[in-house]
Scaffold this motif. Structure first.
Motif, PDB file in Angstrom:
ATOM      1  N   TRP A 129     -10.554  -2.449  -1.467  1.00  0.00           N
ATOM      2  CA  TRP A 129     -10.985  -2.739  -2.834  1.00  0.00           C
ATOM      3  C   TRP A 129     -12.296  -2.009  -3.155  1.00  0.00           C
ATOM      4  O   TRP A 129     -12.456  -1.426  -4.225  1.00  0.00           O
ATOM      5  CB  TRP A 129     -11.151  -4.241  -3.008  1.00  0.00           C
ATOM      6  CG  TRP A 129     -11.777  -4.624  -4.306  1.00  0.00           C
ATOM      7  CD1 TRP A 129     -11.200  -4.611  -5.552  1.00  0.00           C
ATOM      8  CD2 TRP A 129     -13.136  -5.052  -4.498  1.00  0.00           C
ATOM      9  NE1 TRP A 129     -12.108  -5.015  -6.505  1.00  0.00           N
ATOM     10  CE2 TRP A 129     -13.309  -5.288  -5.896  1.00  0.00           C
ATOM     11  CE3 TRP A 129     -14.209  -5.265  -3.649  1.00  0.00           C
ATOM     12  CZ2 TRP A 129     -14.505  -5.711  -6.433  1.00  0.00           C
ATOM     13  CZ3 TRP A 129     -15.411  -5.694  -4.179  1.00  0.00           C
ATOM     14  CH2 TRP A 129     -15.559  -5.914  -5.552  1.00  0.00           C
ATOM     15  N   VAL A 142      -4.981  -2.554  -4.998  1.00  0.00           N
ATOM     16  CA  VAL A 142      -6.007  -3.238  -4.191  1.00  0.00           C
ATOM     17  C   VAL A 142      -6.355  -4.602  -4.770  1.00  0.00           C
ATOM     18  O   VAL A 142      -6.882  -5.456  -4.046  1.00  0.00           O
ATOM     19  CB  VAL A 142      -7.277  -2.363  -4.076  1.00  0.00           C
ATOM     20  CG1 VAL A 142      -6.971  -1.065  -3.353  1.00  0.00           C
ATOM     21  CG2 VAL A 142      -7.890  -2.074  -5.435  1.00  0.00           C
ATOM     22  N   TRP A 143      -6.096  -4.815  -6.053  1.00  0.00           N
ATOM     23  CA  TRP A 143      -6.304  -6.146  -6.621  1.00  0.00           C
ATOM     24  C   TRP A 143      -5.160  -7.095  -6.257  1.00  0.00           C
ATOM     25  O   TRP A 143      -5.331  -8.323  -6.202  1.00  0.00           O
ATOM     26  CB  TRP A 143      -6.434  -6.061  -8.139  1.00  0.00           C
ATOM     27  CG  TRP A 143      -7.814  -5.726  -8.605  1.00  0.00           C
ATOM     28  CD1 TRP A 143      -8.263  -4.527  -9.077  1.00  0.00           C
ATOM     29  CD2 TRP A 143      -8.946  -6.606  -8.632  1.00  0.00           C
ATOM     30  NE1 TRP A 143      -9.600  -4.603  -9.398  1.00  0.00           N
ATOM     31  CE2 TRP A 143     -10.051  -5.864  -9.136  1.00  0.00           C
ATOM     32  CE3 TRP A 143      -9.148  -7.936  -8.282  1.00  0.00           C
ATOM     33  CZ2 TRP A 143     -11.318  -6.424  -9.295  1.00  0.00           C
ATOM     34  CZ3 TRP A 143     -10.412  -8.490  -8.437  1.00  0.00           C
ATOM     35  CH2 TRP A 143     -11.476  -7.733  -8.941  1.00  0.00           C
ATOM     36  N   THR A 144      -3.965  -6.540  -6.006  1.00  0.00           N
ATOM     37  CA  THR A 144      -2.818  -7.364  -5.642  1.00  0.00           C
ATOM     38  C   THR A 144      -2.822  -7.725  -4.164  1.00  0.00           C
ATOM     39  O   THR A 144      -2.312  -8.782  -3.767  1.00  0.00           O
ATOM     40  CB  THR A 144      -1.511  -6.614  -5.977  1.00  0.00           C
ATOM     41  OG1 THR A 144      -1.545  -6.184  -7.341  1.00  0.00           O
ATOM     42  CG2 THR A 144      -0.296  -7.493  -5.755  1.00  0.00           C
ATOM     43  N   TYR A 166       0.828  -1.209   0.000  1.00  0.00           N
ATOM     44  CA  TYR A 166       0.000   0.000   0.000  1.00  0.00           C
ATOM     45  C   TYR A 166       0.865   1.262   0.000  1.00  0.00           C
ATOM     46  O   TYR A 166       0.527   2.256  -0.657  1.00  0.00           O
ATOM     47  CB  TYR A 166      -0.927   0.001   1.210  1.00  0.00           C
ATOM     48  CG  TYR A 166      -2.088  -0.950   1.100  1.00  0.00           C
ATOM     49  CD1 TYR A 166      -2.906  -0.968  -0.030  1.00  0.00           C
ATOM     50  CD2 TYR A 166      -2.396  -1.842   2.126  1.00  0.00           C
ATOM     51  CE1 TYR A 166      -3.972  -1.845  -0.128  1.00  0.00           C
ATOM     52  CE2 TYR A 166      -3.466  -2.722   2.036  1.00  0.00           C
ATOM     53  CZ  TYR A 166      -4.245  -2.711   0.898  1.00  0.00           C
ATOM     54  OH  TYR A 166      -5.304  -3.580   0.813  1.00  0.00           O
ATOM     55  N   PRO A 225      -5.041  -8.920  -1.970  1.00  0.00           N
ATOM     56  CA  PRO A 225      -5.529 -10.230  -1.485  1.00  0.00           C
ATOM     57  C   PRO A 225      -4.522 -11.363  -1.634  1.00  0.00           C
ATOM     58  O   PRO A 225      -4.487 -12.273  -0.803  1.00  0.00           O
ATOM     59  CB  PRO A 225      -6.782 -10.470  -2.340  1.00  0.00           C
ATOM     60  CG  PRO A 225      -7.241  -9.104  -2.740  1.00  0.00           C
ATOM     61  CD  PRO A 225      -5.991  -8.312  -2.921  1.00  0.00           C
ATOM     62  N   VAL A 230      -8.625  -5.246   3.680  1.00  0.00           N
ATOM     63  CA  VAL A 230      -8.322  -5.499   2.261  1.00  0.00           C
ATOM     64  C   VAL A 230      -9.589  -5.448   1.421  1.00  0.00           C
ATOM     65  O   VAL A 230      -9.604  -4.870   0.314  1.00  0.00           O
ATOM     66  CB  VAL A 230      -7.624  -6.866   2.116  1.00  0.00           C
ATOM     67  CG1 VAL A 230      -7.544  -7.276   0.652  1.00  0.00           C
ATOM     68  CG2 VAL A 230      -6.227  -6.810   2.724  1.00  0.00           C
ATOM     69  N   PHE A 231     -10.674  -5.998   1.936  1.00  0.00           N
ATOM     70  CA  PHE A 231     -11.949  -5.943   1.214  1.00  0.00           C
ATOM     71  C   PHE A 231     -12.458  -4.509   1.104  1.00  0.00           C
ATOM     72  O   PHE A 231     -12.892  -4.069   0.022  1.00  0.00           O
ATOM     73  CB  PHE A 231     -12.981  -6.813   1.934  1.00  0.00           C
ATOM     74  CG  PHE A 231     -14.381  -6.665   1.392  1.00  0.00           C
ATOM     75  CD1 PHE A 231     -14.713  -7.188   0.153  1.00  0.00           C
ATOM     76  CD2 PHE A 231     -15.362  -5.998   2.114  1.00  0.00           C
ATOM     77  CE1 PHE A 231     -16.004  -7.048  -0.366  1.00  0.00           C
ATOM     78  CE2 PHE A 231     -16.649  -5.856   1.623  1.00  0.00           C
ATOM     79  CZ  PHE A 231     -16.978  -6.380   0.376  1.00  0.00           C
ATOM     80  N   GLN A 237     -13.199   5.336  -8.484  1.00  0.00           N
ATOM     81  CA  GLN A 237     -12.833   5.454  -9.894  1.00  0.00           C
ATOM     82  C   GLN A 237     -13.733   6.453 -10.616  1.00  0.00           C
ATOM     83  O   GLN A 237     -13.270   7.254 -11.435  1.00  0.00           O
ATOM     84  CB  GLN A 237     -12.913   4.086 -10.576  1.00  0.00           C
ATOM     85  CG  GLN A 237     -11.965   3.047 -10.016  1.00  0.00           C
ATOM     86  CD  GLN A 237     -10.508   3.393 -10.218  1.00  0.00           C
ATOM     87  OE1 GLN A 237     -10.048   3.597 -11.345  1.00  0.00           O
ATOM     88  NE2 GLN A 237      -9.761   3.497  -9.137  1.00  0.00           N
ATOM     89  N   LEU A 269      -5.934   0.998  -8.243  1.00  0.00           N
ATOM     90  CA  LEU A 269      -6.773  -0.172  -8.480  1.00  0.00           C
ATOM     91  C   LEU A 269      -5.928  -1.429  -8.601  1.00  0.00           C
ATOM     92  O   LEU A 269      -6.308  -2.504  -8.094  1.00  0.00           O
ATOM     93  CB  LEU A 269      -7.596   0.034  -9.754  1.00  0.00           C
ATOM     94  CG  LEU A 269      -8.750  -0.947  -9.990  1.00  0.00           C
ATOM     95  CD1 LEU A 269      -9.750  -0.873  -8.847  1.00  0.00           C
ATOM     96  CD2 LEU A 269      -9.430  -0.650 -11.318  1.00  0.00           C
ATOM     97  N   SER A 275     -12.470   1.115  -5.876  1.00  0.00           N
ATOM     98  CA  SER A 275     -13.349   0.882  -7.027  1.00  0.00           C
ATOM     99  C   SER A 275     -14.429   1.958  -7.106  1.00  0.00           C
ATOM    100  O   SER A 275     -14.737   2.464  -8.186  1.00  0.00           O
ATOM    101  CB  SER A 275     -13.992  -0.509  -6.920  1.00  0.00           C
ATOM    102  OG  SER A 275     -13.008  -1.527  -6.905  1.00  0.00           O
TER     103      SER A 275
END
Length: 520
Positions: A79, A36-38, A12, A40, A75-76, A86, A33, A83
């Motif tokens: 994301w 936050v996808w990486t 982060y 998990p 983490v959730f 955006q 983006l 998102s």
């Protein structure tokens, strides 16, 4: 192990720094983006290492299931927020600054949650506050937002100093900085250093959770971008509860710390819940709701209901994030409520509601073989009674039999989720130390009775003179925030930057003293 522990905060942090690079500023949203996808994937590696090294008590990651659950939640939520941002933040002139501060704040949050070392824990705690301050002042031309951020900044420094003193006292007593080692030594009578440390930790948690009378900043930061509000109410403010849960083996042995939580958090729950009913703005209502919910969660901690507090923390985060991100539908919801029939429940309706609620709560207590404080079940009984009594005051009232079955199902689900959380945390939570109808339980029951009675009076007896006067006082927030506002303006006066487009005469309507200072 050490490397894996700091992977998530490092990810982060690197993403946040990358968002500020000149070549990537225009693509900050996409960079965030990707981050936050990486995350998990790294979280899976961290949790796997937690299982492999769980026997190593000196490992930097706190070997607690609570830490794992909180990391999954963060983490959730990261994301979801990125998102959502955006589109919400598209077109903002300083959007790269927003993503940089957001990712650095998330780095500090994950550092705190994954740290077993008290100094790393404290460093992450400070980083969270500094990152949040930047996010709250994202619009520097809004005087109210700046004032609220100043209040939060001053309060955060006091909480951090309290926490640092508490950690120093614990190190003095136990000669170790590792949280797990210190908590494993919590038994018997506490030394004076541990007693003071417990009270300081409880005070820091109360300040972090915006409890009365240092709550005003939480209601005034709603001018920040909606994703920032969601981050604050769904994540950061919950860290006060996480702090109490992490140090609960210490706090439960200090009656002073427990009663500090019981009194302050209990009164905050009642007052904030009542004040919320007088608010019109959806974001301000949600802010008062957060203060009340945090008070209830700290009250649950003080009552020894560890598993219920964890369940409350997790569900409140998800609910409040959804509420803020969905706040744009407030007008539609308001119009829907306006067309609902406005019927006052009669005596038979209240009697039937009380009967069905008693059956539902009694069945849940018997089915799940509950043993412990009864105040949570009293609160559930009040909530279900109101639900049944007001069943015809909703836009599309269902059949009464279906409603009765729903009430019983809710009570059983409440007990089931609590039991499931206790089973999940088995071996990670202490035994109940507060018995049914003890002094602490009676205090909580009294608070819930007062809340129920006053809520009924405000809803159905608003024509009475004393209720009208009380409603006006509630609308003013019982004037509890005035002193801290004056103190903040004295310590750190609000001053707008030179590039602000706010008109002096417009700001003068809000802060006349500041306008006089500008003229001079």
């Amino acid at each position: 192990m050490t490397f894996l522990t700091f992977l998530l905060p490092a990810l982060y942090a690197l993403i946040g720094l990358a968002c500020g690079l000149p070549k990537l500023r225009q693509h900050a949203a996409r960079v965030a983006l990707v981050g936050v996808w990486t995350a998990p994937v790294l979280l899976v590696a961290i949790l796997s290492s937690w299982w492999l090294f769980s026997a190593d008590q000196s490992a930097p990651i706190y070997t607690s299931l609570l830490s794992a659950l909180m990391l999954i939640l963060v983490v959730f939520m990261a994301w979801v927020l990125v998102s959502f941002s955006q589109r919400y933040m598209a077109g903002e002139p300083r959007v790269d600054h927003y993503y940089r501060a957001l990712m650095l704040t998330l780095a500090a949050v994950t550092l705190t949650l994954s740290s077993n070392h008290l100094l790393w824990f404290w460093a992450g705690w400070v980083g969270i506050s500094l990152g949040l301050h930047y996010l709250l002042t994202f619009y520097p031309d809004r005087p109210r937002a700046i004032l609220a951020a100043h209040k939060k900044f001053i309060l955060a420094r006091v909480a951090e100093l309290s926490l640092l003193c508490a950690f120093g006292l614990l190190y003095w007593t136990h000669e170790t900085w590792y949280l797990s080692e210190i908590m494993n030594q919590m038994y018997g009578a506490l030394t004076w250093q541990e007693q003071v440390a417990a009270c300081l930790i409880a005070a820091a948690a109360l300040m972090k959770c915006a409890q009365l009378p240092v709550h005003g900043w939480l209601m005034q930061v709603v001018e920040a971008p909606t994703p920032v509000s969601a981050l604050l109410h769904a994540g950061i403010i919950n860290l006060g509860g996480y702090l109490v849960l992490s140090f609960y083996p210490l706090l439960q042995l200090s009656s002073a710390a427990i009663w500090l939580l019981l009194i302050v958090a209990g009164l905050t729950t009642v007052i904030s819940a009542l004040v919320m009913t007088t608010r019109i703005s959806i974001k301000v209502r949600l802010a008062w709701s957060t203060s009340a919910q945090m008070g209830l969660m700290l009250l649950e901690c003080a009552l020894g209901l560890y598993e219920l507090a964890v369940l409350h923390l997790m569900t409140h985060s998800v609910y409040k994030a959804h509420a803020f991100l969905n706040s744009s539908s407030a007008v539609h919801d308001y119009l829907t409520r306006k067309v609902a029939p406005d019927e006052n429940p009669h005596f038979i309706a209240w009697g039937a509601a009380a009967l069905f609620s008693t059956v539902a709560v009694g069945a849940a207590i018997w089915l799940w073989q509950y043993q412990g404080p009864m105040s949570p079940w009293l609160l559930m009984w009040f909530a279900l009674t109101l639900l049944v009594a007001q069943w015809r005051s909703v836009p599309r009232p269902s059949a009464f039999l279906r409603l009765a079955l729903t009430v019983i199902g809710l009570a059983l689900l409440y007990g089931g989720l609590k039991s499931a959380t206790g089973w999940l945390l088995h071996g990670h939570i202490p035994e109940h130390t507060v018995m049914a109808f003890g002094a602490e339980d009676i205090w909580a029951c009294a608070l819930f009775v007062v809340l129920f009675v006053l809520a009924i009076c405000l809803r159905y007896l608003a024509h009475l003179p004393w209720v009208r006067r009380f409603s006006v006082t509630l609308f003013a927030g019982l004037y509890l925030d005035e002193w801290f506002t004056k103190l903040t303006l004295l310590i750190w006066p609000v001053s707008l930057p030179a590039y602000s487009k706010a008109k002096h005469h417009g700001v003068a309507l809000i802060f006349p003293n500041l306008a006089k200072g500008w003229k001079k």
